[in-house]
Design a protein around this motif. Structure first.
Motif, mmCIF file in Angstrom:
data_model
loop_
_atom_site.group_PDB
_atom_site.id
_atom_site.type_symbol
_atom_site.label_atom_id
_atom_site.label_comp_id
_atom_site.label_asym_id
_atom_site.label_seq_id
_atom_site.Cartn_x
_atom_site.Cartn_y
_atom_site.Cartn_z
ATOM 1 N N SER A 17 3.167 10.499 16.256
ATOM 2 C CA SER A 17 2.499 9.330 16.844
ATOM 3 C C SER A 17 2.366 8.213 15.821
ATOM 4 O O SER A 17 2.588 7.038 16.127
ATOM 5 N N TYR A 18 2.006 8.578 14.618
ATOM 6 C CA TYR A 18 1.871 7.615 13.527
ATOM 7 C C TYR A 18 3.193 6.881 13.305
ATOM 8 O O TYR A 18 3.233 5.652 13.217
ATOM 9 N N TYR A 19 4.281 7.620 13.226
ATOM 10 C CA TYR A 19 5.586 7.005 13.005
ATOM 11 C C TYR A 19 5.971 6.091 14.175
ATOM 12 O O TYR A 19 6.530 5.017 13.959
ATOM 13 N N ILE A 20 5.664 6.502 15.389
ATOM 14 C CA ILE A 20 5.987 5.668 16.555
ATOM 15 C C ILE A 20 5.169 4.383 16.539
ATOM 16 O O ILE A 20 5.691 3.293 16.811
ATOM 17 N N ILE A 21 3.896 4.480 16.207
ATOM 18 C CA ILE A 21 3.045 3.281 16.130
ATOM 19 C C ILE A 21 3.545 2.358 15.024
ATOM 20 O O ILE A 21 3.643 1.139 15.223
ATOM 21 N N ARG A 22 3.879 2.919 13.870
ATOM 22 C CA ARG A 22 4.397 2.090 12.775
ATOM 23 C C ARG A 22 5.688 1.390 13.203
ATOM 24 O O ARG A 22 5.914 0.223 12.889
ATOM 25 N N PHE A 23 6.559 2.111 13.910
ATOM 26 C CA PHE A 23 7.792 1.503 14.409
ATOM 27 C C PHE A 23 7.476 0.344 15.351
ATOM 28 O O PHE A 23 8.022 -0.756 15.199
ATOM 29 N N ALA A 24 6.605 0.568 16.319
ATOM 30 C CA ALA A 24 6.311 -0.450 17.331
ATOM 31 C C ALA A 24 5.715 -1.712 16.705
ATOM 32 O O ALA A 24 6.137 -2.832 17.032
ATOM 33 N N ALA A 50 -1.008 -10.440 7.668
ATOM 34 C CA ALA A 50 -1.262 -9.269 8.507
ATOM 35 C C ALA A 50 -0.353 -8.080 8.177
ATOM 36 O O ALA A 50 -0.785 -6.926 8.292
ATOM 37 N N TYR A 51 0.881 -8.333 7.761
ATOM 38 C CA TYR A 51 1.812 -7.230 7.535
ATOM 39 C C TYR A 51 1.329 -6.272 6.443
ATOM 40 O O TYR A 51 1.233 -5.057 6.682
ATOM 41 N N PRO A 52 1.000 -6.743 5.246
ATOM 42 C CA PRO A 52 0.472 -5.791 4.251
ATOM 43 C C PRO A 52 -0.921 -5.271 4.612
ATOM 44 O O PRO A 52 -1.263 -4.128 4.265
ATOM 45 N N ALA A 53 -1.713 -6.075 5.338
ATOM 46 C CA ALA A 53 -3.032 -5.589 5.777
ATOM 47 C C ALA A 53 -2.853 -4.415 6.734
ATOM 48 O O ALA A 53 -3.565 -3.403 6.636
ATOM 49 N N TRP A 54 -1.909 -4.536 7.652
ATOM 50 C CA TRP A 54 -1.617 -3.442 8.588
ATOM 51 C C TRP A 54 -1.131 -2.214 7.829
ATOM 52 O O TRP A 54 -1.499 -1.085 8.136
ATOM 53 N N ASP A 55 -0.299 -2.423 6.815
ATOM 54 C CA ASP A 55 0.191 -1.298 6.022
ATOM 55 C C ASP A 55 -0.975 -0.569 5.359
ATOM 56 O O ASP A 55 -0.997 0.664 5.316
ATOM 57 N N VAL A 83 -3.860 -3.996 0.283
ATOM 58 C CA VAL A 83 -5.005 -4.903 0.450
ATOM 59 C C VAL A 83 -4.887 -6.058 -0.547
ATOM 60 O O VAL A 83 -5.060 -7.230 -0.182
ATOM 61 N N ALA A 84 -4.580 -5.741 -1.798
ATOM 62 C CA ALA A 84 -4.417 -6.782 -2.814
ATOM 63 C C ALA A 84 -3.289 -7.744 -2.433
ATOM 64 O O ALA A 84 -3.400 -8.964 -2.633
ATOM 65 N N THR A 85 -2.231 -7.217 -1.855
ATOM 66 C CA THR A 85 -1.107 -8.053 -1.434
ATOM 67 C C THR A 85 -1.517 -8.985 -0.309
ATOM 68 O O THR A 85 -1.168 -10.173 -0.326
ATOM 69 N N ALA A 86 -2.256 -8.470 0.679
ATOM 70 C CA ALA A 86 -2.700 -9.323 1.786
ATOM 71 C C ALA A 86 -3.538 -10.495 1.259
ATOM 72 O O ALA A 86 -3.340 -11.644 1.668
ATOM 73 N N VAL A 87 -4.426 -10.197 0.333
ATOM 74 C CA VAL A 87 -5.266 -11.251 -0.262
ATOM 75 C C VAL A 87 -4.393 -12.228 -1.053
ATOM 76 O O VAL A 87 -4.521 -13.452 -0.923
ATOM 77 N N ALA A 88 -3.499 -11.702 -1.876
ATOM 78 C CA ALA A 88 -2.635 -12.546 -2.707
ATOM 79 C C ALA A 88 -1.727 -13.430 -1.850
ATOM 80 O O ALA A 88 -1.521 -14.606 -2.173
ATOM 81 N N VAL A 89 -1.200 -12.877 -0.771
ATOM 82 C CA VAL A 89 -0.360 -13.680 0.127
ATOM 83 C C VAL A 89 -1.184 -14.796 0.754
ATOM 84 O O VAL A 89 -0.733 -15.946 0.824
ATOM 85 N N GLY A 90 -2.391 -14.482 1.191
ATOM 86 C CA GLY A 90 -3.263 -15.510 1.758
ATOM 87 C C GLY A 90 -3.492 -16.653 0.781
ATOM 88 O O GLY A 90 -3.459 -17.831 1.162
ATOM 89 N N LEU A 91 -3.678 -16.320 -0.481
ATOM 90 C CA LEU A 91 -3.878 -17.344 -1.507
ATOM 91 C C LEU A 91 -2.584 -18.086 -1.833
ATOM 92 O O LEU A 91 -2.599 -19.289 -2.105
#
Length: 189
Positions: A17-24, A50-55, A83-91
């Motif tokens: 299920s995890y893999y299917i959700i990640r794919f979708a 959102a992409y690294p936050a979702w990861d 999480v650090a990437t999501a913040v860094a990308v936002g900045l």
């Protein structure tokens, strides 16, 4: 290394299920990146954060179902880096797409290495992790390519990150299918 959660039916079902959700989620992200987000910078900015936050969220949920972050250090590190990437990308959005692509490149290298380690550790409990191992290795290589691109002068956009996400989606789908086929073979044997 500490083994993953016991290879029970419910843990295998969770992993599929995890893999299917990640794919979708990745497939939708890629579709939006190649279409609407290319011409709507605000949407592209939200998607890039959102992409690294979702990861980070996905790795946290998966580690929680597999014995917790303390038992799954590669996923714990992946959560922290994502999480650090999501913040860094936002900045970095205010500094241009080359800066964003550079951050994505570093993240792809690190996240790929952590995913590779996670796949190797899971191999003994679940098998069928070759796609995730290959995906982790390819992520690290793609990160190197993104870093090279980020240092160039050609314009870059969310569409330059989308192929990376597309390959990730593909590998998650392959992993879900492989586990499903493996379970079917196991039941018929």
């Amino acid at each position: 290394m500490t083994p993953y959660a016991q290879n029970t039916g419910s843990s295998r079902t969770w992993l599929k299920s995890y893999y299917i959700i990640r794919f979708a989620v990745s497939a939708v992200w890629v579709a939006l990146a190649f279409t609407i987000a290319r011409s709507v910078p605000a949407l592209a900015g939200v998607m890039l954060v959102a992409y690294p936050a979702w990861d980070a969220i996905a790795n946290y949920l998966d580690a929680s179902r597999s014995g917790g972050l303390a038992r799954n250090r590669s996923q714990m590190l992946n959560v922290i880096v994502s999480v650090a990437t999501a913040v860094a990308v936002g900045l970095a959005l205010g500094h241009g797409m080359h800066a964003v692509l550079q951050i994505f490149g570093v993240w792809a290298v690190l996240a790929g290495l952590f995913q590779l380690v996670t796949g190797l550790r899971r191999w003994t409990s679940y098998g069928a992790q070759w796609a995730m191992i290959l995906s982790g290795a390819q992520s690290a290589l793609a990160g190197g390519y993104m870093l090279k691109q980020a240092g160039g002068v050609l314009p870059v956009s969310i569409a330059d990150i989308a192929p990376y996400a597309a390959f990730g989606a593909f590998y998650f789908l392959v992993s879900a299918i492989w586990l499903t086929v493996s379970d079917a073979r196991r039941r018929s044997a």
